[in-house]
Design a protein around this motif. Structure first.
Motif, PDB file in Angstrom:
ATOM      1  N   PHE B 395      84.076  70.877  40.634  1.00  0.00           N
ATOM      2  CA  PHE B 395      85.323  70.474  41.265  1.00  0.00           C
ATOM      3  C   PHE B 395      86.011  71.747  41.657  1.00  0.00           C
ATOM      4  O   PHE B 395      86.632  71.948  42.792  1.00  0.00           O
ATOM      5  N   VAL B 399      87.323  73.070  45.385  1.00  0.00           N
ATOM      6  CA  VAL B 399      88.768  73.413  45.585  1.00  0.00           C
ATOM      7  C   VAL B 399      88.886  74.712  46.360  1.00  0.00           C
ATOM      8  O   VAL B 399      89.443  74.854  47.108  1.00  0.00           O
ATOM      9  N   ALA B 407      86.766  67.081  45.673  1.00  0.00           N
ATOM     10  CA  ALA B 407      87.189  67.088  44.319  1.00  0.00           C
ATOM     11  C   ALA B 407      87.684  65.743  44.016  1.00  0.00           C
ATOM     12  O   ALA B 407      87.532  65.441  42.840  1.00  0.00           O
ATOM     13  N   ILE B 408      88.699  65.221  44.881  1.00  0.00           N
ATOM     14  CA  ILE B 408      89.341  64.051  44.469  1.00  0.00           C
ATOM     15  C   ILE B 408      88.331  62.875  44.491  1.00  0.00           C
ATOM     16  O   ILE B 408      88.309  62.064  43.607  1.00  0.00           O
ATOM     17  N   ALA B 411      86.600  63.085  41.362  1.00  0.00           N
ATOM     18  CA  ALA B 411      87.383  62.728  40.228  1.00  0.00           C
ATOM     19  C   ALA B 411      87.409  61.095  40.201  1.00  0.00           C
ATOM     20  O   ALA B 411      87.084  60.702  39.029  1.00  0.00           O
ATOM     21  N   LEU B 412      87.627  60.469  41.053  1.00  0.00           N
ATOM     22  CA  LEU B 412      87.554  59.036  41.046  1.00  0.00           C
ATOM     23  C   LEU B 412      86.247  58.359  40.731  1.00  0.00           C
ATOM     24  O   LEU B 412      86.305  57.383  40.189  1.00  0.00           O
ATOM     25  N   SER B 414      84.249  59.957  38.957  1.00  0.00           N
ATOM     26  CA  SER B 414      84.237  60.185  37.156  1.00  0.00           C
ATOM     27  C   SER B 414      84.663  58.835  36.678  1.00  0.00           C
ATOM     28  O   SER B 414      84.204  58.298  35.681  1.00  0.00           O
TER      29      SER B 414
END
Lengths: 512, 479
Positions: B395, B399, B407-408, B411-412, B414
Motif C-alpha cells: 500500500f 500511495v 491502496a484504498i 484495504a477494503l 483486506s
C-alpha cells in the motif's frame, strides 16, 4: 528495557510464562496471571510517581530504530492525556482476572489472551509512532475476538465476528491514511518518519486534512462507538464473558475517544473544527438515544451496554468543545466510565453467576437478602448517574460547562440525557434491589465473597476519591490538554482563509 | 570464446540432484524411499550454499543471457526454500496416497530448476525455456495422484490452459523480437530508449501478449478460471507449491521484464495492469467468501493475493519492486504453512478440507490450531505478522506513487478477506467436532515445515528490516 516498555511487555512475558504451567493446574494459572497483572499495575504506579505534572510534553520517551528503511521507530512516551488511561488499564486487568475465577474451560488460553490483550491496550496508549500505534491497535483486536468468541454467550460467534469486521472496516482506512500522512510528510520535509510529534508539525491543506480526518475519525468513531456506528457494541457486550465486558467497556471503548484526542484532533485541527458541529450532533443524539434505549431493556447487561453509548456521547461532546473544561472533563469521564461501567458489569456478572439470568424481572428485594452486594451496587449506580461527591459528577459537570461555551443548544439537549440516564439507572436499581423478595430462588442467594469484595472495593474507593478530590488528576492532565487546545485554536483564524465562511469567522471578527 | 559457467552452479546443482534422485529411485527398495527425501533436501541445501557463496559475483553466462545478480540470488533462495518446504510437507502425504515417491521429488526439483532459470534469465528465450521446464513438471505433478479422478481432470485443464498461455507468451516474444531485433532484455530495453516517441503498435501488441501470458501464470482475473479446479484436484503439497512458487516465478519474470527492462513503456501498461489488480483482488475475495472447502477458499484467496501483488507492479520503480519481493516472501511463509496444516488434516485416502473438518482443532491439536490461526490472521493482514507488513509496503508503494485509490481498494479488499479467514478460526476455536489432525509423532517432517512457516511469518512481521533490505538490494541489482 525502560519503564514504559517494561510495563507494556510485562504482561506478554507473563502470558508466555503461562504456557509452561500445566493446563490442569488452573489455580496456579490464575495466581500467576494475577501476579503478573499486579506487577504491571505496580509498574504503572511507578510511572505515575516518575511523571512530571508540570509539562504537557511527552515524557519517559523511548526510541529504537525498528524499520529504518521506512523511518519507522519503536517510539513510546506518555503525557497527561494517556497517563491515567494507562493506569486505568493496569488497574482493571487484575480486577478482570479476579472476575474470571469462575471460568473453568480452557483457563490457560483464556488467561493468555487476557494478558496479551493488556499488552495491546497499553501499547496503543503509549505509542507515539503512527505505525507502532496501528500495530498495537490491531493487536488488541485479536485477543478480544477470542475472548468473546470462545468464552462468550450463546450468540458469541456472531458478536465476535461483527466486532472484528466493524473495527477492521475503520482501521484499514486509517492505515491508508497513516501511509498517506507519512508520504506527505516526506514530500514536505524530505525525511521519512511515522513519528507523531514530527508529523504533527505538518501544515496540511484543508481538503487533505478533511479526507485524512475522515479516515481516522471513522476508525475511532466505530470504536467509541459514536451513533450510528454503535450496533456492534450491545452484541459484543452481551455475549462477552464478564471480564471481557469489563475490559471492553473499561478500556477498549476509550481507545476511540483517546484516538480522537491524540491523533484525529491534533493532526487535523482545521478539519476537526469544521467537523465539530457534526460530531457534537451525533454525540448528543447518542447520549439521548443510548439513554432511551437503555431504559427499554429488560436485560441488565444490555441496559449497561446502551448506557455506555450514552456516556461515551458525553466524552465526545467534551472533546469537541475544544476548551480546557471540555477536554479535561472528557478525559476524566473516560476514567469514570471505565470504573463505573466496569464495576456495573462486574456486578451484573456476579448475579448472573448466582442465578444464571440477567433479566431485571427475575430479581427484586435483593437488599434484604444480600446487603453488602446491594450496598456496592448502590454506590456504583449513583456514580454512574453522576451524583455529586462521586466521580461521575466531576466529569459530567466539566463537560457540560465546557460544551456550553461552544454549543449551548446541543448542551442543553445533552443535559436532558443526564436526567434520562439517572431515571434509567435508578429505575433499574429499584426493580432489582428494592421491593418484595418475591422469587424463591432469590431467597437462597449468597452475599459477596472475599474475592468479589477484593474486586469491587478498590473501585469503590477510587469512585469516592475521584469524586471528592479530583485535583491530582486534573492537574496532571492540564498542560497536555492545553497543548491540544492551542493546536486547535491556532487553526481557528486560519480556517476562514481556506474555507470561506464559517462560524469561526464571526468569532475571529469579534476578537479583532 | 571464453565461457563463464559459474553463475549456473546453483541451478545445475538442483538439476543434478533431480537426475541423481531419478536414477537412485530405480535402485532404492520401497521401504528405503525416505533416502530420496534426504538426497533432495541435501541437494537443495548445497545449491543454497553455492548461491550464497556466489552472491557477489555479478557475472553472467552465455553472453549474459543468464545472470546471477542479487535478484536471481534472491529468487534462487526463494525457490530452494519453497521446494524444501514442499518436500518436507509431502513426505507423509505421498506415503498415504501411494504416489510414486521418486518421481514426485524429482519433478519438484525439476520445477524448482525451471523457476531458478526464469528468475535468472536475462533473455526472453531462456525465460521461456525456464517457464516450460517448470510448467511441464507441474502439469505432471498435478495429475500424479492417478487414483483420483479429479487429479486427471485438473492436470488436463492445467495443461490445456498452460499451453494456451504459452502460445500468448511465445507470440508476444516473437513480436518483441521482430520489432526490437533482439530477445536479450538489455538490448530490448536499449531499443526502446533512443527515439522516445510513440512505440510501434507491433511492439505494444507483443508486450501485451507477454503480459497476458504471465497473467495466466499468476492467475490474475480474468485469466483465473483454471485455478480453483486445478488447485483442488492437485495433491495438496503441489497446490501449495503452485500457489507460492509458480506464482513467484511468474512475478519474478514480471519484475525483471516489465518493472525493469520495459519500464519505459510503463505509461502504456499501467492502466491495464491496474484494472487487472482491482479485478483480481475483488473477484478473488468475493468468491472466496462463498467457498465451502478450505482448499478452494485458499485457492481463491491466492487469486486475491496475486491482485495485491499486482499493486506493486502498478506502483513500479524501486518502491514497487521492493514491496513485491517482500510480499512474496511473507506470502510464501503463510501460504505454505496454511496448506501444510491442511495436509496435516489428511486422514488416509480422505482429504479433510471442509470448514467443518477444522472444528475444534484449536484445542485438539493446539500447535496446529495456533499455527493455522496465525497463518489466517497473517493472510488477513493483522499486525505484527508478515502478511500485514507485506501489505503495508504494498500500500505504501501505491500511495507514494500517487495511486491512493488502489491502496484504498486494497484495504477494503483486506476487510473482505477477514470474513473468510476468520471463519477458519471460528471453526477451530469456537465449534466442536471435526477431524483430528496428525500428531508430531506421525508427521515430524510436516510439523517441521509448519514450524518453519510459523517462524517465518512472525519474523517477517516483527523484524522486517533485514528482509526489506534484501528485497531492495535484489531489485536494485537489476541492470
Amino acid at each position: 528495557m525502560k519503564d514504559l516498555s517494561l510495563l507494556v511487555f510485562l504482561p506478554t512475558l507473563g502470558a508466555a510464562a503461562l504456557l509452561f504451567i500445566p493446563r490442569r493446574q488452573t489455580s496456579a494459572l490464575f495466581k500467576a496471571a494475577l501476579g503478573v497483572s499486579l506487577l504491571a499495575f505496580l509498574q504503572s504506579l511507578w510511572i505515575l510517581w516518575r511523571f512530571d505534572p508540570n509539562t504537557g510534553a511527552m515524557q519517559l520517551v523511548e526510541r529504537l530504530r525498528w524499520i529504518p528503511a521506512y523511518g519507522i521507530e519503536y517510539a513510546v512516551g506518555i503525557d497527561g492525556l494517556s497517563l491515567f488511561l494507562v493506569l486505568l488499564t493496569a488497574f482493571l486487568t487484575p480486577v478482570a482476572i479476579l472476575a474470571s475465577w469462575t471460568i473453568h474451560d480452557r483457563v490457560k488460553e483464556y488467561l493468555f489472551f487476557m494478558l496479551f490483550l493488556e499488552t495491546g491496550m497499553l501499547g496503543a496508549l503509549v505509542a507515539v509512532d503512527l505505525f507502532l500505534f496501528y500495530v498495537f491497535w490491531e493487536v488488541m483486536l485479536v485477543p478480544m475476538y477470542f475472548l468473546i468468541g470462545v468464552w462468550g454467550g450463546e450468540r458469541r460467534i456472531y458478536a465476535a465476528v461483527k466486532f472484528v469486521i466493524y473495527t477492521m472496516a475503520g482501521s484499514l482506512l486509517m492505515l491508508v491514511g497513516i501511509i498517506f500522512l507519512a508520504t506527505r510528510n516526506f514530500q514536505v520535509t524530505q525525511s521519512l518518519t511515522f513519528d507523531l510529534l514530527r508529523i504533527s508539525n505538518l501544515n496540511l491543506p484543508y481538503d487533505e486534512q478533511m479526507w485524512l480526518f475522515l479516515a481516522f475519525a471513522l476508525s475511532f468513531a466505530i470504536k467509541v462507538p459514536l451513533f450510528p456506528l454503535h450496533t456492534w457494541l450491545p452484541d459484543a457486550h452481551v455475549e462477552a464473558p464478564t471480564a471481557g465486558s469489563v475490559i471492553l467497556a473499561g478500556v477498549l471503548l476509550k481507545m476511540g475517544t483517546y484516538g480522537f484526542l491524540r491523533f484525529a484532533i491534533p493532526l487535523f485541527p482545521a478539519a476537526a473544527l469544521s467537523a465539530a458541529p457534526w460530531v457534537v450532533a451525533l454525540a448528543v443524539v447518542g447520549i439521548v438515544y443510548g439513554a432511551m434505549v437503555a431504559m427499554m431493556q429488560d436485560d441488565l447487561k444490555k441496559l449497561v451496554a446502551y448506557s455506555s453509548v450514552s456516556h461515551l456521547g458525553f466524552v465526545m461532546l467534551g472533546l469537541f468543545a475544544f476548551n480546557l473544561q471540555g477536554i479535561e472533563g472528557a478525559v476524566y469521564q473516560m476514567l469514570n466510565h471505565g470504573l463505573s461501567t466496569g464495576a456495573l458489569f462486574l456486578i451484573v456478572g456476579m448475579i448472573y453467576d448466582r442465578r444464571h439470568t440477567r433479566l431485571i424481572d427475575d430479581f427484586g428485594g435483593l437488599w434484604k437478602q444480600i446487603p453488602i452486594f446491594s450496598g456496592f451496587f448502590l454506590v456504583v449506580t449513583l456514580s454512574s448517574i453522576g451524583l455529586p461527591g462521586l466521580n461521575g459528577f466531576v466529569g459530567e459537570f466539566l463537560i457540560l460547562l465546557g460544551a456550553f461555551a461552544t454549543a449551548p443548544i446541543w448542551t442543553a439537549i445533552a443535559a436532558t440525557g443526564v436526567v434520562l440516564g439517572a431515571i434509567t439507572m435508578l429505575w433499574m436499581f429499584r426493580r432489582v434491589v428494592f421491593g418484595p423478595l418475591a422469587r424463591p430462588e432469590n431467597q437462597r442467594l449468597e452475599d459477596m465473597n472475599a474475592r468479589e469484595i477484593c474486586m469491587l472495593a478498590p473501585i469503590i474507593a477510587l469512585i469516592f476519591f475521584m469524586g471528592i478530590y479530583p485535583q491530582p488528576f486534573l492537574s496532571r492532565m492540564k498542560s497536555s490538554a492545553r497543548l491540544v487546545i492551542e493546536r486547535v485554536e491556532s487553526q481557528k483564524l486560519a480556517i476562514p482563509l481556506i474555507q470561506g465562511e464559517t462560524v469561526w469567522e464571526e468569532k475571529a471578527a469579534r476578537g479583532n | 570464446m571464453e565461457t563463464n559457467l559459474t553463475p549456473l552452479l546453483p541451478s545445475a546443482e538442483v538439476l543434478l540432484t533431480a537426475l541423481a534422485a531419478l536414477v537412485l529411485d530405480l535402485f532404492v527398495p520401497k521401504k528405503e524411499k525416505g533416502l530420496l527425501v534426504w538426497i533432495s533436501l541435501v541437494g537443495l541445501a548445497i545449491a543454497g550454499g553455492m548461491a550464497v557463496f556466489l552472491r557477489d559475483g555479478q557475472g553472467g553466462a552465455f553472453q549474459n543471457t543468464i545472470l546471477l545478480d542479487r535478484f536471481a540470488f534472491f529468487f534462487t533462495l526463494f525457490f530452494l526454500g519453497a521446494a524444501a518446504l514442499t518436500i518436507l510437507s509431502s513426505v507423509q502425504y505421498v506415503r498415504e496416497t501411494e504416489i510414486r515417491e521418486g518421481e514426485f521429488y524429482v519433478l519438484v526439483l525439476l520445477a524448482a530448476f525451471g523457476m531458478i532459470l526464469m528468475a535468472a534469465a536475462n533473455d526472453l528465450i531462456l525465460f521461456f525455456l525456464g517457464l516450460e521446464t517448470m510448467s511441464i513438471a507441474v502439469y505432471v505433478l498435478t495429475g500424479i495422484w492417478r487414483e483420483r479422478a479429479e487429479a486427471a481432470e485438473a492436470a488436463m485443464k492445467y495443461f490445456l490452459i498452460g499451453a494456451f498461455a504459452t502460445g500468448f507468451l511465445l507470440y508476444g516474444i516473437a513480436l518483441i523480437y521482430g520489432t526490437t531485433g533482439s530477445t536479450q532484455l538489455a538490448r530490448v530495453a536499449s531499443a526502446l530508449k533512443p527515439d522516445g516517441g510513440q512505440p510501434s503498435l507491433l511492439l505494444l501488441t507483443g508486450v501485451f501478449l507477454v503480459l497476458i501470458g504471465l497473467a495466466f501464470k499468476v492467475a490474475a482475473v480474468p485469466f483465473h478460471f483454471w485455478v480453483p479446479d486445478v488447485y483442488e484436484g492437485a495433491p495438496t503439497p503441489i497446490t501449495a507449491f503452485m500457489a507460492v512458487a509458480v506464482k513467484a516465478a511468474a512475478f519474478a519474470g514480471w519484475a525483471r521484464i516489465f518493472l525493469h527492462s520495459l519500464s519505459p513503456l510503463q505509461g502504456e501498461w499501467t492502466v491495464p495492469v491496474k484494472a487487472l489488480a482491482i479485478l483480481t483482488m475483488t473477484v478473488g475475495n468475493v468468491v472466496a467468501i462463498s467457498q465451502s472447502s478450505v482448499k478452494r477458499m485458499l485457492a481463491y484467496s491466492s487469486i486475491a493475493h496475486a491482485g495485491y501483488l499486482l499493486i506493486a507492479l502498478v506502483a513500479g520503480g524501486a518502491a514497487g519492486g521492493q514491496a513485491l519481493l517482500f510480499y512474496l516472501l511473507s506470502y510464501a511463509a503463510m501460504t505454505l504453512g496454511a496448506f501444510a496444516v491442511l495436509i496435516a488434516l489428511k486422514d488416509g485416502a480422505r482429504d479433510n478440507e471442509a470448514y467443518g473438518d477444522f472444528a475444534g482443532l484449536g484445542f485438539k491439536r493446539p500447535f496446529l490450531g495456533m499455527a493455522m490461526a496465525l497463518f489466517m490472521l497473517s493472510l488477513a493482514g493483522f499486525p505484527p505478522l508478515g502478511g500485514f507488513t507485506g501489505k503495508f509496503y504494498l500500500f505504501s508503494s501505491a500511495v507514494t506513487t500517487g495511486h491512493v485509490d488502489l491502496a484504498i481498494i486494497g484495504a477494503l479488499n483486506s476487510l473482505l478477506s477477514v470474513v473468510y479467514y476468520l471463519r477458519v478460526i471460528v471453526m477451530m476455536y469456537m465449534e466442536e467436532g471435526g477431524a483430528e489432525g496428525k500428531s508430531f509423532a506421525r508427521a515430524p517432517y510436516l510439523y517441521l515445515a509448519i514450524a518453519v512457516a510459523v517462524l517465518g511469518t512472525i519474523y517477517l512481521g516483527v523484524f522486517p528490516a533485514p528482509a526489506l533490505d534484501l528485497s531492495l538490494n535484489a531489485f536494485s541489482s537489476l541492470r
